[in-house]
Every structure is written in structure tokens, then in C-alpha cells.
Design a protein around this motif. Structure first.
Motif, PDB file in Angstrom:
ATOM      1  N   GLY A 197       1.029  -1.343   0.170  1.00 30.13           N
ATOM      2  CA  GLY A 197      -0.027   0.013  -0.060  1.00 30.13           C
ATOM      3  C   GLY A 197       0.821   1.403  -0.026  1.00 30.13           C
ATOM      4  N   PHE A 198       1.890   1.329   0.882  1.00 32.99           N
ATOM      5  CA  PHE A 198       2.872   2.390   0.914  1.00 32.99           C
ATOM      6  C   PHE A 198       3.591   2.659  -0.653  1.00 32.99           C
ATOM      7  CE2 PHE A 198       2.586   2.530   5.689  1.00 32.99           C
ATOM      8  CZ  PHE A 198       2.341   3.668   5.787  1.00 32.99           C
ATOM      9  N   THR A 199       4.056   1.522  -1.060  1.00 32.44           N
ATOM     10  CA  THR A 199       4.592   1.502  -2.147  1.00 32.44           C
ATOM     11  C   THR A 199       3.644   2.205  -3.573  1.00 32.44           C
ATOM     12  OG1 THR A 199       5.798  -0.540  -1.758  1.00 32.44           O
ATOM     13  CG2 THR A 199       5.892   0.037  -3.793  1.00 32.44           C
ATOM     14  N   ALA A 200       2.443   1.679  -3.436  1.00 24.98           N
ATOM     15  CA  ALA A 200       1.634   2.235  -4.656  1.00 24.98           C
ATOM     16  C   ALA A 200       1.393   3.815  -4.341  1.00 24.98           C
ATOM     17  CB  ALA A 200       0.547   1.353  -4.414  1.00 24.98           C
ATOM     18  N   LEU A 201       1.244   4.177  -3.034  1.00 24.25           N
ATOM     19  CA  LEU A 201       0.861   5.412  -2.591  1.00 24.25           C
ATOM     20  C   LEU A 201       2.123   6.178  -3.042  1.00 24.25           C
ATOM     21  CD1 LEU A 201      -0.934   7.604  -1.330  1.00 24.25           C
ATOM     22  CD2 LEU A 201       0.231   6.861   0.685  1.00 24.25           C
ATOM     23  N   LEU A 202       3.106   5.824  -2.899  1.00 24.25           N
ATOM     24  CA  LEU A 202       4.297   6.736  -3.165  1.00 24.25           C
ATOM     25  C   LEU A 202       4.563   6.799  -4.872  1.00 24.25           C
ATOM     26  CD1 LEU A 202       6.882   8.310  -2.615  1.00 24.25           C
ATOM     27  CD2 LEU A 202       8.061   6.253  -2.424  1.00 24.25           C
ATOM     28  N   ALA A 203       4.319   5.849  -5.505  1.00 30.07           N
ATOM     29  CA  ALA A 203       4.130   5.740  -6.969  1.00 30.07           C
ATOM     30  C   ALA A 203       3.391   6.834  -7.727  1.00 30.07           C
ATOM     31  CB  ALA A 203       4.117   4.493  -7.589  1.00 30.07           C
ATOM     32  N   VAL A 204       2.169   6.872  -6.935  1.00 26.62           N
ATOM     33  CA  VAL A 204       1.130   7.724  -7.559  1.00 26.62           C
ATOM     34  C   VAL A 204       1.429   9.204  -7.018  1.00 26.62           C
ATOM     35  CG1 VAL A 204      -1.367   8.362  -6.980  1.00 26.62           C
ATOM     36  CG2 VAL A 204      -0.816   5.957  -7.311  1.00 26.62           C
ATOM     37  N   LEU A 205       1.971   9.385  -5.992  1.00 31.38           N
ATOM     38  CA  LEU A 205       2.309  10.621  -5.525  1.00 31.38           C
ATOM     39  C   LEU A 205       3.482  11.375  -6.609  1.00 31.38           C
ATOM     40  CD1 LEU A 205       2.245  10.846  -1.688  1.00 31.38           C
ATOM     41  CD2 LEU A 205       0.453  11.679  -3.302  1.00 31.38           C
ATOM     42  N   LEU A 206       4.363  10.518  -6.736  1.00 29.35           N
ATOM     43  CA  LEU A 206       5.398  10.950  -7.520  1.00 29.35           C
ATOM     44  C   LEU A 206       5.039  11.222  -8.878  1.00 29.35           C
ATOM     45  CD1 LEU A 206       8.503   8.532  -6.504  1.00 29.35           C
ATOM     46  CD2 LEU A 206       8.019  10.852  -5.739  1.00 29.35           C
ATOM     47  N   TYR A 207       4.014  10.373  -9.610  1.00 27.44           N
ATOM     48  CA  TYR A 207       3.816  10.459 -10.816  1.00 27.44           C
ATOM     49  C   TYR A 207       2.696  11.904 -10.754  1.00 27.44           C
ATOM     50  CZ  TYR A 207       2.402   9.455 -15.620  1.00 27.44           C
ATOM     51  OH  TYR A 207       2.003   9.630 -17.035  1.00 27.44           O
ATOM     52  N   ALA A 208       2.173  12.033  -9.793  1.00 30.11           N
ATOM     53  CA  ALA A 208       1.035  13.184  -9.871  1.00 30.11           C
ATOM     54  C   ALA A 208       1.872  14.425  -9.924  1.00 30.11           C
ATOM     55  CB  ALA A 208       0.290  13.023  -8.398  1.00 30.11           C
ATOM     56  N   LEU A 209       3.290  14.288  -9.292  1.00 27.50           N
ATOM     57  CA  LEU A 209       4.103  15.612  -9.204  1.00 27.50           C
ATOM     58  C   LEU A 209       4.487  15.950 -10.802  1.00 27.50           C
ATOM     59  CD1 LEU A 209       6.339  14.866  -6.296  1.00 27.50           C
ATOM     60  CD2 LEU A 209       4.641  16.805  -6.644  1.00 27.50           C
ATOM     61  N   HIS A 210       4.837  14.881 -11.437  1.00 35.67           N
ATOM     62  CA  HIS A 210       5.150  14.933 -12.782  1.00 35.67           C
ATOM     63  C   HIS A 210       3.909  15.512 -13.654  1.00 35.67           C
ATOM     64  CE1 HIS A 210       6.464  13.776 -17.022  1.00 35.67           C
ATOM     65  NE2 HIS A 210       5.249  12.957 -17.223  1.00 35.67           N
ATOM     66  N   LEU A 211       2.675  14.943 -13.524  1.00 36.81           N
ATOM     67  CA  LEU A 211       1.600  15.387 -14.172  1.00 36.81           C
ATOM     68  C   LEU A 211       1.137  16.746 -13.851  1.00 36.81           C
ATOM     69  CD1 LEU A 211      -0.954  12.393 -13.766  1.00 36.81           C
ATOM     70  CD2 LEU A 211       0.490  12.974 -15.683  1.00 36.81           C
ATOM     71  N   GLY A 212       1.474  17.410 -12.665  1.00 36.12           N
ATOM     72  CA  GLY A 212       1.300  18.625 -12.145  1.00 36.12           C
ATOM     73  C   GLY A 212       2.601  19.795 -12.767  1.00 36.12           C
ATOM     74  N   THR A 219       8.828  10.383 -14.879  1.00 36.72           N
ATOM     75  CA  THR A 219       7.922   9.475 -15.565  1.00 36.72           C
ATOM     76  C   THR A 219       7.258   8.550 -14.728  1.00 36.72           C
ATOM     77  OG1 THR A 219       9.570   8.123 -16.309  1.00 36.72           O
ATOM     78  CG2 THR A 219       9.169  10.104 -17.679  1.00 36.72           C
ATOM     79  N   ALA A 220       6.330   7.849 -15.350  1.00 36.02           N
ATOM     80  CA  ALA A 220       5.537   6.630 -14.734  1.00 36.02           C
ATOM     81  C   ALA A 220       6.748   5.467 -14.189  1.00 36.02           C
ATOM     82  CB  ALA A 220       4.545   5.918 -15.581  1.00 36.02           C
ATOM     83  N   TYR A 221       7.504   5.292 -15.436  1.00 36.19           N
ATOM     84  CA  TYR A 221       8.697   4.316 -15.083  1.00 36.19           C
ATOM     85  C   TYR A 221       9.612   4.821 -14.040  1.00 36.19           C
ATOM     86  CZ  TYR A 221      12.917   1.764 -15.886  1.00 36.19           C
ATOM     87  OH  TYR A 221      13.935   0.872 -15.799  1.00 36.19           O
ATOM     88  N   ASN A 222       9.937   6.002 -13.998  1.00 34.34           N
ATOM     89  CA  ASN A 222      10.804   6.496 -12.842  1.00 34.34           C
ATOM     90  C   ASN A 222      10.027   6.362 -11.485  1.00 34.34           C
ATOM     91  OD1 ASN A 222      13.534   7.044 -13.383  1.00 34.34           O
ATOM     92  ND2 ASN A 222      13.070   8.859 -14.428  1.00 34.34           N
ATOM     93  N   ALA A 223       8.716   6.654 -11.369  1.00 34.00           N
ATOM     94  CA  ALA A 223       7.811   6.872 -10.502  1.00 34.00           C
ATOM     95  C   ALA A 223       7.777   5.362  -9.809  1.00 34.00           C
ATOM     96  CB  ALA A 223       6.444   7.331 -10.516  1.00 34.00           C
ATOM     97  N   VAL A 224       7.363   4.463 -10.686  1.00 31.62           N
ATOM     98  CA  VAL A 224       7.536   2.727  -9.874  1.00 31.62           C
ATOM     99  C   VAL A 224       8.822   2.601  -9.588  1.00 31.62           C
ATOM    100  CG1 VAL A 224       7.033   0.571 -10.702  1.00 31.62           C
ATOM    101  CG2 VAL A 224       5.407   2.492 -11.594  1.00 31.62           C
TER     102      VAL A 224
END
Length: 511
Positions: A197-212, A219-224
Motif C-alpha cells: 500500500g505504501f509503495t503504491a501510494l508513493l508511486a502515485v504521488l511521484l507521478y502526480a508531481l510529474h503530471l502537475g 515519468t511513470a517508469y521512474n515513479a514506479v
């Protein structure tokens, strides 16, 4: 002489573990199809690992595991997964000048990944030099090793449930395993659910920074990829500049997740259950959080006063409150619990700042976390034991038990923690001397600080050291004998030293 250990049973169960490692290789295989890079590497790697797993499983079709086999399973499994983890590196490096083409270097990289050490011999790190699939495999090995491969096996394999508590106790970081549910398999699943759960949450937040627009290269690759190495306190990154390659916003987001990764994951289960008091009243968590706060304040003060020279990566901290605080919080949060990420080349900082970081490396994360090192709970018990000895010297007839969180700690536990801490320090010293002598043998220049940093970085599963082994450095130039010693240190450090050394004693094998 008859052996007391049914090694065929252990070998069969190791095959079961490797079967799931082969399944995990499907993830980078899928990525290889997306980028059309190294498809054959991961197809062959998954097939070879699967065949080996099948052969080992056939050694004992009906394994009956006892306590000795359980201990041996944990120790051998971690070595086995590191060995099969070398296959993608060797195949990808075959016929190229890559350092990973050498078996010792490939084993070093694989063991560093699975043990979440984060030390590397890869040399040039980028997806231009190595395939996206290979770099993701590197990240995935850390994620698999973070919460524990055997903990995952206990969660999904019913045949391990009988000895599940001992398996998890042997593998889990720290001296205590908190049973969260009546069944140990459910406890293992809870830990992995929180971890995922924490892993997925961090990946989403990091990619959200990219989208924002706050992190153009996240990128999505780097976020994961970075979520895969943050929660296991790993430290690998597909970027040569680690987290310094990203914006300040990314760095601020990662800091709390590094702190979370070094916290006992059982506390978060209580937190999700609405029990905030258990988290706030936990003595280890309070010391852990307090140590991070105090060390961050000290380091930020040093950096604000000019403790770090102006750098292209990380920028200047002198007189810059935000940057000094961010660099301090990130480096302390990274090194205290053995994550190994960096946002600045602290190998170039002044001696006072580097000495503080070296001290930080010895603390470690919490028991039940993915953090490495000695662990906060052990330091608490050691300090209480020392205070008691001083008290009893003044009052020899006094009886003073050691208490923690309102409970009396068993004297066997106190002795075990004291012995572990002493053994840890002895191994650190022996390894430091070995590194210096072996470097002199081949004419490789290695300072005492670099040798000490390499010793604690591998034994404590931290990763970066000092000097040429700094956060943007590499272990490539070390002699192969030293690298094999480091592989051994990473292996025993991840399994808390004692279980591995116990397997090498005659008492373990003889009836």
C-alpha cells in the motif's frame, strides 16, 4: 555420522522459493516487450530459474520441515535468490565491456539488490547504457527483499505455516516479531499489504508531481522504479544522480516515506485500525523519530553555516534555510535507516558533517521495518543495560530489571542483544582492516574513512560510503576478493548475522 538437518527438505523448499522468483522475472520481461530491449535476457532468465526450481522441488516431494530446516531454509534461500538474480546481469553483459559481465560483479549487484544495500558496481547508471527492463529488475530485487522473501512465502504457501513464526523471526529485522493476528500467515499478509500500500501510494504521488509540472523527469517508469527502492530502504535508482536528478518537490515527498520505511510496519496496522495511541506510545518509535529530528537539526545547522561546499548537484546550502533543511532531512532520513538515496554528494562535505553521517549509519531503523543497521530497539536496551550496570556497581545487592514500555525484558533477550551488538562491532572492525589490507595488496588507494564507510555500508545494508564510495561513486574498482567479502557482509547483515553464522557451526549439523 548422521546429520540432524534434512537438507533435501530444505533444498526442495528453496526450489519453491525460486519458483516465485522466476515468476517475478515476468515483470521486467513485460517491460522488455514495451521497450523492445533485452527480451531474450529475461525470457531465458525466467526459464532457467524455473527449471532449477522444478528440479530442486523434486528432491523431496513431501517436505516435512522442523526448526533446523526452517533456519537453514532462510539462510540458503537468501543466497540462492542472489545467485539466480545474477542471471539477467550476466546475460545482459555478455559480449559487452559492462562490469556486470563478470560473475563476481553480477553477484555483488544481485546481493546488493535483494539485501536492499544499494551499493553498486554497475559503473555508468542510466537507461541509455542499460535496458529499462534490466534497470527495473534491479529495482524489483530490492522491493522483493525489503519486507522479506520468506515473509512473502509464509503469506502465500500454506505448507510453511507450521514453522512460519520461526521463519519470519529468523528473517525479520530486529529482535522481536509482533504477531498481529491469531494466524502467522495472516500476519505475513498484513505486513505485505501495508508494504504494498505504501509503495503504491508513493508511486502515485511521484507521478502526480510529474503530471502537475513539478517534476518533468519523474515519468511513470521512474515513479514506479523509485517507489520500488524507497519502501524497502534500498537506494538503487535508474538515474546516475540518484534523487538529486529530481526537483525539490520530489525530494520532500520521498523524505516521509523513507521515515515510514524505517518504522515498525506493525504500528501502521494498528494506526489503520484506528489505534493512534499504540504508535505514539511506542518507545522505539519515539526514540527513532527523536533521533531523526535531532540529527537533522544538527546537520542542517552545519550545512547552513557552510558545512557543504557549493555543488552542481544539491546546490549551495550556506545561508539557504530551505536547502540546508531539505538536504539534512533527506540525508539523515536516508542513512539512519539504510535507504542510501542521496540528493547531494556528502563525500565532499566537511569532516564534521561526514562524522555525523558516519555516526548516523550505526543507528539503523526500527525492528519490524525494512531498515538495516543495528536497530533502534537494540540501542535502547544496550543503553539501559549499561545504566543498570552502573547502578548495580553503586548498589551491588539491588535487583533492577530492564523495562521497556512498561514490560520487563527477559534477561536472555538482553544478553542476546548485547552479544549481537558486540558481534556487529567486531565484524565491522575486522572488515575494515580486511578492506585496507586487501587494497594495499593490489595497490588500490583506500583511506581509513573510506574503509570504515565501506564496512558499515555493506554490513548495515546502507550502500553509499565516503570518498570514492560516496553516493555518486561505485564499488567497481575494488579487488574481487574484497567484493566477495562485501557480498558475505551484505548477506549476513540482512539476516542479522547470527542465523548465518549458526549454520556454519558443527552443533547445527550434528545430532
Amino acid at each position: 555420522m548422521r546429520l540432524r538437518v534434512k537438507w533435501l527438505t530444505t533444498a526442495s523448499l528453496v526450489g519453491t522459493v525460486l519458483k516465485y522468483i522466476a515468476a517475478a522475472m515476468v515483470v521486467p520481461l513485460a517491460v522488455s516487450f514495451i521497450y523492445m530491449e533485452d527480451v531474450w535476457v529475461f525470457a531465458v532468465s525466467a526459464a532457467a530459474t524455473g527449471l532449477l526450481a522444478f528440479a530442486l522441488e523434486r528432491l523431496d516431494p513431501d517436505p516435512d520441515m522442523g526448526p533446523a530446516e526452517a533456519l537453514l531454509l532462510v539462510v540458503v534461500s537468501w543466497l540462492a535468490v542472489a545467485l539466480v538474480g545474477t542471471i539477467p546481469y550476466l546475460l545482459a553483459g555478455y559480449g559487452t565491456p559492462s562490469a556486470l559481465a563478470h560473475p563476481v560483479n553480477a553477484l555483488f549487484e544481485s546481493m546488493s539488490g535483494f539485501t536492499t544495500t544499494g551499493a553498486t558496481v554497475m559503473g555508468e547508471i542510466s537507461t541509455d547504457r542499460h535496458s529499462h527492463a534490466l534497470m527495473l529488475w534491479r529495482q524489483l530485487t530490492q522491493w522483493l527483499g525489503g519486507m522479506g522473501i520468506i515473509v512473502l512465502m509464509v503469506a502465500i504457501l500454506p505448507e510453511l505455516a507450521v514453522n512460519g513464526a520461526q521463519l519470519m523471526k529468523t528473517e525479520a529485522p530486529g529482535p522481536d516479531l509482533q504477531k498481529l493476528t491469531p494466524r502467522i500467515t495472516q500476519t505475513a499478509r498484513v505486513l505485505w499489504i501495508v508494504y504494498f500500500g505504501f509503495t503504491a501510494l508513493l508511486a502515485v504521488l511521484l507521478y502526480a508531481l510529474h503530471l502537475g509540472g513539478f517534476a518533468p523527469n519523474m515519468t511513470a517508469y521512474n515513479a514506479v522504479a523509485h517507489a520500488f527502492s524507497t519502501l524497502p530502504t534500498g537506494g538503487f535508482s535508474p538515474e546516475a544522480d540518484s534523487i538529486a536528478a529530481f526537483s525539490a518537490a520530489v525530494q520532500w515527498v520521498i523524505i516521509p516515506f523513507m521515515v515510514v520505511a524505517g518504522t515498525n510496519f506493525a504500528l501502521f496496522w494498528h494506526l489503520l485500525d484506528g489505534d493512534v495511541r499504540t504508535l505514539l506510545n511506542d518507545p522505539e518509535f519515539r526514540v527513532y523519530a527523536g533521533a531523526i529530528a535531532i540529527l537533522t537539526a544538527i546537520l542542517a545547522t552545519l550545512l547552513y553555516g557552510g558545512g557543504a561546499p557549493p555543488q552542481e548537484l544539491g546546490g549551495t546550502t550556506a545561508g539557504n534555510t530551505e536547502n540546508a533543511l531539505r538536504q539534512a532531512a533527506f540525508q539523515i532520513g536516508s542513512l539512519l535507516n539504510s535507504t542510501g538515496f542521496a540528493t547531494s554528494d556528502f563525500a565532499q562535505w566537511d569532516p564534521a558533517a561526514q562524522t555525523l553521517l558516519l555516526f548516523t549509519m550505526f543507528i539503523g531503523g526500527s525492528a519490524g521495518s525494512t531498515g538495516g543497521g543495528i536497530k533502534v530497539i537494540r540501542w535502547i536496551v544496550v543503553i539501559k543495560a549499561l545504566r543498570r550496570e552502573l547502578f548495580r556497581t553503586a548498589r551491588p545487592s539491588a535487583i533492577k530489571p530492564i523495562r521497556l514500555g512498561g514490560y520487563v525484558i527477559d534477561e536472555d533477550v538482553v544478553r542476546g542483544i548485547t552479544a549481537f551488538t558486540l558481534l556487529y562491532m567486531v565484524l565491522f572492525g575486522v572488515a575494515t582492516v580486511f578492506f585496507v589490507l586487501d587494497s594495499l595488496r593490489v595497490g588500490y588507494e583506500l583511506s581509513t574513512l573510506e574503509a570504515m564507510g565501506a564496512s558499515i555500508a555493506t554490513l548495515g545494508n546502507i550502500g553509499p560510503g565516503f570518498g570514492s564510495l560516496g553516493p555518486f561513486g561505485s564499488y567497481t574498482e575494488f579487488p574481487f576478493e574484497t567484493k566477495l567479502m562485501m557480498v558475505f557482509l551484505m548477506w549476513i547483515g540482512r539476516l542479522e548475522i547470527v542465523p548465518v553464522l549458526a549454520v556454519f557451526t558443527g552443533a547445527f549439523w550434528k545430532r
